[in-house]
Write a protein that holds these residues in place. Sequence first.
Motif, PDB file in Angstrom:
ATOM      1  N   LEU A   5       0.833  -1.353  -0.210  1.00 22.22           N
ATOM      2  CA  LEU A   5      -0.111  -0.072  -0.103  1.00 22.22           C
ATOM      3  C   LEU A   5       0.874   1.221  -0.134  1.00 22.22           C
TER       4      LEU A   5
ATOM      5  N   ASN B 201       0.039   5.387  -0.025  1.00 20.48           N
ATOM      6  CA  ASN B 201      -0.826   6.488  -0.255  1.00 20.48           C
ATOM      7  C   ASN B 201      -0.175   7.934  -0.661  1.00 20.48           C
TER       8      ASN B 201
ATOM      9  N   GLU C 131      -1.389  11.833  -1.450  1.00 21.91           N
ATOM     10  CA  GLU C 131      -2.336  12.846  -1.335  1.00 21.91           C
ATOM     11  C   GLU C 131      -2.150  13.793  -2.482  1.00 21.91           C
TER      12      GLU C 131
ATOM     13  N   ARG D 265      -0.586  -0.987  -4.639  1.00 16.48           N
ATOM     14  CA  ARG D 265      -1.732  -0.769  -4.627  1.00 16.48           C
ATOM     15  C   ARG D 265      -1.841   0.923  -4.052  1.00 16.48           C
ATOM     16  N   MET D 266      -1.692   1.624  -5.144  1.00 13.42           N
ATOM     17  CA  MET D 266      -1.304   3.435  -4.907  1.00 13.42           C
ATOM     18  C   MET D 266      -2.800   3.888  -4.819  1.00 13.42           C
ATOM     19  N   VAL D 267      -2.910   4.361  -3.535  1.00 17.36           N
ATOM     20  CA  VAL D 267      -4.299   5.220  -3.206  1.00 17.36           C
ATOM     21  C   VAL D 267      -4.103   6.513  -3.521  1.00 17.36           C
ATOM     22  N   LEU D 268      -4.484   7.150  -4.569  1.00 17.64           N
ATOM     23  CA  LEU D 268      -4.535   8.562  -4.808  1.00 17.64           C
ATOM     24  C   LEU D 268      -5.771   9.316  -4.240  1.00 17.64           C
ATOM     25  N   ARG D 269      -5.402  10.125  -3.437  1.00 16.45           N
ATOM     26  CA  ARG D 269      -6.473  10.496  -2.599  1.00 16.45           C
ATOM     27  C   ARG D 269      -6.551  12.373  -2.761  1.00 16.45           C
TER      28      ARG D 269
ATOM     29  N   GLU E 255     -15.388   1.637   2.013  1.00 17.74           N
ATOM     30  CA  GLU E 255     -14.869   2.238   0.818  1.00 17.74           C
ATOM     31  C   GLU E 255     -15.666   1.148  -0.186  1.00 17.74           C
TER      32      GLU E 255
ATOM     33  N   ALA F 142     -11.111   9.486  -4.152  1.00 17.63           N
ATOM     34  CA  ALA F 142      -9.838   8.535  -4.380  1.00 17.63           C
ATOM     35  C   ALA F 142     -10.092   7.439  -5.459  1.00 17.63           C
TER      36      ALA F 142
ATOM     37  N   GLU G  99      -7.611   4.048  -6.800  1.00 16.51           N
ATOM     38  CA  GLU G  99      -6.742   3.011  -6.700  1.00 16.51           C
ATOM     39  C   GLU G  99      -6.144   2.398  -7.874  1.00 16.51           C
TER      40      GLU G  99
END
Length: 161
Positions: free
Chosen positions: A36, A38, A40, A64-68, A101, A121, A123
């Motif tokens: 993971l 993250n 922002e 798993r790159m979460v772009l928030r 989510e 967001a 992913e």
Amino acid sequence: MLRRRTVLASTLAATATVASQSSLAAGDLTRQDPILVNVELGRPDGRHAFEPNELTFETGKLYRMVLRNVSQAPHYFTSNDFAARIFTRKVQVVQQVNGRETVLAEFKGTISEIEVYPDHAAEWWFVPVGTGRITDLRCGIRAPDGRTHAEHGMTGRIEIL
């Protein structure tokens, strides 16, 4: 002499088969837990930035790159060089629904730009397949002053080892 060559050839073939089977099992991405990361997009105070703006990945690992987006403006995560060095497994659009989510949509194939709207967001599930230093990470959205968010400092670097 002929028998010796036959035994040697059989031994090499058996060794290659075992090595091949074990390397296939080690590279089975369906059995990897994603790492993971993250990121922002934007800042709550209105500044245009990626946080963090320097990312490091390793080839062969599932991420798993979460772009928030934590700002009040839409933002892009754009990098053609990054897209050329990874295998995208999927990109998912996620949203909070009743405190959980929830995946709203899923995309597959080559992707070089993702736009994320305020307070939402996405992913990006991917495996780096090529090494290098990537310096074209940017947000190309234009601010009210006519300059892009990248010109306001929303740029970054990616290292793939």
